[in-house]
Design a protein around this motif. Sequence first.
Motif, short mmCIF file in Angstrom:
data_model
loop_
_atom_site.label_atom_id
_atom_site.label_comp_id
_atom_site.label_asym_id
_atom_site.label_seq_id
_atom_site.Cartn_x
_atom_site.Cartn_y
_atom_site.Cartn_z
N GLY A 575 0.55 -1.14 0.32
CA GLY A 575 0.21 -0.01 0.57
C GLY A 575 0.87 1.33 0.40
O GLY A 575 0.20 2.51 -0.34
N VAL A 576 2.13 0.90 0.15
CA VAL A 576 2.64 2.02 -0.39
C VAL A 576 4.46 2.01 -1.33
O VAL A 576 4.79 0.82 -1.66
CB VAL A 576 4.12 2.08 1.02
N PRO A 577 4.46 2.92 -1.80
CA PRO A 577 3.91 4.55 -1.79
C PRO A 577 2.50 4.51 -2.44
O PRO A 577 1.67 3.68 -3.23
CB PRO A 577 5.11 5.58 -2.65
N ASP A 578 2.27 5.93 -1.97
CA ASP A 578 0.64 5.62 -2.18
C ASP A 578 0.58 6.86 -3.72
O ASP A 578 1.98 7.07 -4.64
CB ASP A 578 -0.43 6.67 -1.31
N ARG A 579 -0.41 7.16 -4.63
CA ARG A 579 -0.70 7.50 -6.11
C ARG A 579 0.50 8.80 -5.78
O ARG A 579 0.81 9.16 -6.50
CB ARG A 579 -2.28 7.58 -6.69
N ALA A 580 -0.61 9.81 -5.26
CA ALA A 580 0.39 10.96 -4.54
C ALA A 580 1.67 11.12 -5.05
O ALA A 580 2.58 11.66 -5.65
CB ALA A 580 -0.06 11.90 -3.45
N THR A 581 2.57 10.15 -3.45
CA THR A 581 3.98 10.34 -3.98
C THR A 581 4.28 9.93 -4.92
O THR A 581 5.14 10.39 -5.16
CB THR A 581 4.01 9.29 -2.95
N ALA A 582 3.85 8.41 -5.29
CA ALA A 582 4.28 8.18 -6.78
C ALA A 582 4.33 9.18 -8.02
O ALA A 582 5.68 9.46 -8.82
CB ALA A 582 3.40 6.75 -7.42
N GLY A 583 3.42 9.69 -8.27
CA GLY A 583 3.07 10.81 -8.80
C GLY A 583 4.00 11.99 -8.95
O GLY A 583 5.18 12.68 -9.75
N VAL A 584 4.24 12.68 -7.76
CA VAL A 584 5.32 13.71 -7.65
C VAL A 584 6.23 12.73 -7.69
O VAL A 584 7.91 13.82 -8.36
CB VAL A 584 5.56 13.73 -5.46
N ASP A 585 6.86 11.86 -8.02
CA ASP A 585 8.23 11.56 -8.38
C ASP A 585 8.40 11.51 -9.18
O ASP A 585 9.78 11.71 -10.52
CB ASP A 585 8.31 9.56 -7.40
N ARG A 586 7.42 11.08 -10.41
CA ARG A 586 7.17 11.39 -11.86
C ARG A 586 7.68 12.63 -12.12
O ARG A 586 8.62 12.59 -12.90
CB ARG A 586 6.53 10.52 -12.75
N ASP A 587 7.24 13.43 -11.27
CA ASP A 587 7.23 14.88 -11.95
C ASP A 587 8.87 15.63 -11.84
O ASP A 587 9.35 16.18 -12.40
CB ASP A 587 5.95 15.31 -10.83
N LEU A 588 9.15 15.66 -10.57
CA LEU A 588 10.28 15.65 -9.89
C LEU A 588 11.41 14.31 -10.86
O LEU A 588 12.43 15.55 -11.40
CB LEU A 588 10.76 15.49 -8.73
N ARG A 589 11.71 13.70 -11.63
CA ARG A 589 12.34 13.27 -12.40
C ARG A 589 12.28 14.08 -13.56
O ARG A 589 13.29 14.18 -14.19
CB ARG A 589 12.13 11.66 -12.24
N ALA A 590 10.86 14.32 -13.73
CA ALA A 590 10.91 14.61 -15.22
C ALA A 590 11.34 16.18 -14.74
O ALA A 590 12.20 16.90 -16.11
CB ALA A 590 9.67 15.25 -16.20
N PHE A 591 11.19 16.72 -14.07
CA PHE A 591 11.89 18.75 -13.96
C PHE A 591 13.43 18.01 -14.00
O PHE A 591 14.21 19.33 -14.43
CB PHE A 591 11.42 18.79 -12.54
N ALA A 592 14.14 17.10 -13.27
CA ALA A 592 15.32 17.02 -13.13
C ALA A 592 15.79 16.98 -14.55
O ALA A 592 16.81 17.28 -14.35
CB ALA A 592 15.70 16.00 -11.94
N GLU A 593 15.60 16.10 -15.41
CA GLU A 593 15.55 15.92 -16.61
C GLU A 593 15.92 17.24 -17.36
O GLU A 593 16.76 16.87 -18.48
CB GLU A 593 15.24 14.64 -16.82
N LYS A 594 14.98 17.50 -17.61
CA LYS A 594 14.62 18.68 -17.72
C LYS A 594 15.11 19.68 -17.94
O LYS A 594 16.25 20.62 -18.54
CB LYS A 594 13.13 19.28 -18.30
N ASN A 595 16.12 19.58 -16.57
CA ASN A 595 16.90 20.98 -16.15
C ASN A 595 18.55 20.48 -15.51
O ASN A 595 19.38 21.04 -14.79
CB ASN A 595 16.47 21.41 -14.83
N SER A 596 18.89 19.68 -16.36
CA SER A 596 20.42 18.40 -16.07
C SER A 596 20.73 18.15 -14.79
O SER A 596 21.88 19.27 -14.56
CB SER A 596 21.39 19.11 -17.26
N LEU A 597 19.73 18.20 -14.24
CA LEU A 597 20.10 17.80 -12.35
C LEU A 597 20.28 16.36 -12.41
O LEU A 597 19.48 15.32 -13.43
CB LEU A 597 18.99 18.20 -11.41
N ARG A 598 20.76 16.13 -11.22
CA ARG A 598 20.80 14.28 -11.22
C ARG A 598 19.14 14.26 -10.23
O ARG A 598 19.42 14.74 -8.69
CB ARG A 598 22.13 14.16 -10.18
N PHE A 599 18.70 13.16 -9.80
CA PHE A 599 17.40 12.99 -9.27
C PHE A 599 17.56 11.59 -8.72
O PHE A 599 18.21 10.51 -9.46
CB PHE A 599 16.73 12.67 -10.51
#
Length: 671
Positions: A575-599
């Motif tokens: 039951g962990v992680p929940d949908r919200a956590t998984a969604g934010v994890d995906r968003d931050l990963r995409a943000f890091a890739e777009k800005n040449s950051l390490r995630f």
Amino acid sequence: MAWPQSMPPESKQWAGVASTDPRSARLSYRADIDGLRGIAVLAVVLFHGYPRNLPGGFLGVDIFFVISGFLITGLLQNQLTAGTFSFAEFYQRRVRRLFPALISVILITAIVSAFVYWGNQAQGLSWHIFGASLFLSNFFLWREVGYFDALAQTKPLLHLWSLGIEEQFYIAWPVLLWLSFRRRWRLKYILGLITGASFSYCIYLSYIDPAAAFYSPLSRAWELSAGGLLAICSPATMRKVVYGWLGVAGALIISACIFLVKQQGFYVWQAVFLVAGVLLVIASGSAGTPWSRVLAAKPLVYIGLISYPLYLWHWPVLVLARYCDARLFRHLSFLLIALSFVLAAVTYRYLERPIRRMEPLRDVSIRLFFAMAATSLVAVVGSVIPVSNLWYPPEVRPILDYANYDYVTDARVGECWIDPADRRQSFGSSCGFGEDRNGLKVAIWGDSHSGRLYPGLRRTAGSDIKIAEYVSSACPPIQNFSEVCQPVNEKAFQALENERPDIVILFARWTLYSNQYRAGSAINGLGYYVSRLKALGARVIVVGPFPVFKTDLPTLLLKEWSENKKAGLPVSLDGVPDRATAGVDRDLRAFAEKNSLRFFSLVDLLCSGNGCKTTFSDSPYDLITWDYGHLTTGGAEYVSRHLLDSIRDLARSRDSDFASLKENSAKKQLD
């Protein structure tokens, strides 16, 4: 709340000179004040049941304070001028009035909690019972205030803080008035001075220490003394219609404060308007205005009569029900409030009223005093001895120890992990890299979750890596996240600007803030500081959200164990992680890739198809978090060992880029 059910004669100004009129000791009953008490307790109860629908209902407590100051001051004034005042009788009557209902609520709450609570939570309740039995709940709760303080919804005796303030007032106030009478002091000037000094102190504390402003009797005294001032000062001679309009104005002010206030928690300027409104209503009621007749309606008066036991009962009922089933609680709030009314009515009819008639007063008060003393003794023993060990077997008892987990010592709390609401705190020079600038310089910046990552990173990093820490509770590195956080974030960035780190780790409870962030998206606010950090020449690692648990992990594990004791304590939970956590994890990963950051994904590290880890080793006792998601030191070390791989890889990439840049620059010079 408790106060005399009477009121002082109007138009009686006292300057410390005893009156020879025996009627001055009598108090005429005012039903409108009981009606006002009914409104106050209704506001508090409905706010706790439906906080979104009655945002200012918590201010009902402030109404109680004003009424208490008005009635007690009038009572003492009249007894002193009539020569009938006795310290012993005054305190004996307070004991007979307050102790029966309070002892009953405490004992029944303790019994129910023993069956409802898991782990060592009952031990914390014992400590609160001890504080309540001494009428020091406000100081006990003030001492607990902090970012990791348990939620208010888990403390069934939290509401007794206000009773503590009133009782401290009842202890000091008779002494002050007695001295004023004996020394012939002008009491209205003394009370005016107290009101002004306390109000000024309240304003001061509200800026530097809001918790102190909320719990301190010194910062709350002005509300009680304002009621006292009204009791001793002669009202101006005005037509009845003017009094009527004053009552209407006061009612409108009170209504506006209760229904229109959006900011929850004690705010001194809200209290100012509310206190003014209450004073107007009480003053107008002395003239028998239409508004006072509205307040004297029988339903309101009855609620006022049971307001003390209703106030005592409603909060434990709501808290324990919510703890049992938070989802079901939302649908049962009305029934729970109705149950509180029933318990209050029964307490008033079959406990309070019979005991109030008992005589002699001295004997009754002594028996009640010893009953409270026995309650206090049992509570202090229960707060020291882990009684929960009596019904948990040895194989799960190590889990109970996490209730007292020390998150402070190795995280530099108060030094490099600061409270944004406390303006006295700031980041010291020790938070940086120090004089030795050799080696890789890595800084951590974020909220409390990054603060708990720091001890693990410090322990696992080699001597070639220097660690700086800039942490602020509930403040992510997001631009304009809140008025409280923005100044602290700017302080953190200025410190980073001075320290010039090679790598900055950004870590926070991103899932929570993605819902809270108001000025645009959390991603855009994060991007603002990322751009500024890159302009400093720093490389950035964004650590993704921790896969938080629904409640504290030890409690979840105990519940899982209770359902299947043969399997023992689980080392992972589904039951962990929940949908919200998984969604934010995906968003931050995409943000890091777009800005040449390490995630760096904690979801990837800690979770699999079978759920998420609960431990950082094979032992079921080595928990990765002691609450819903802050890392234990062992958990932080586990995460840091994997995070260091990303740090060193990023450092090598950085050195390679610098080498390539230097080589290209040399070629250009040759060309």
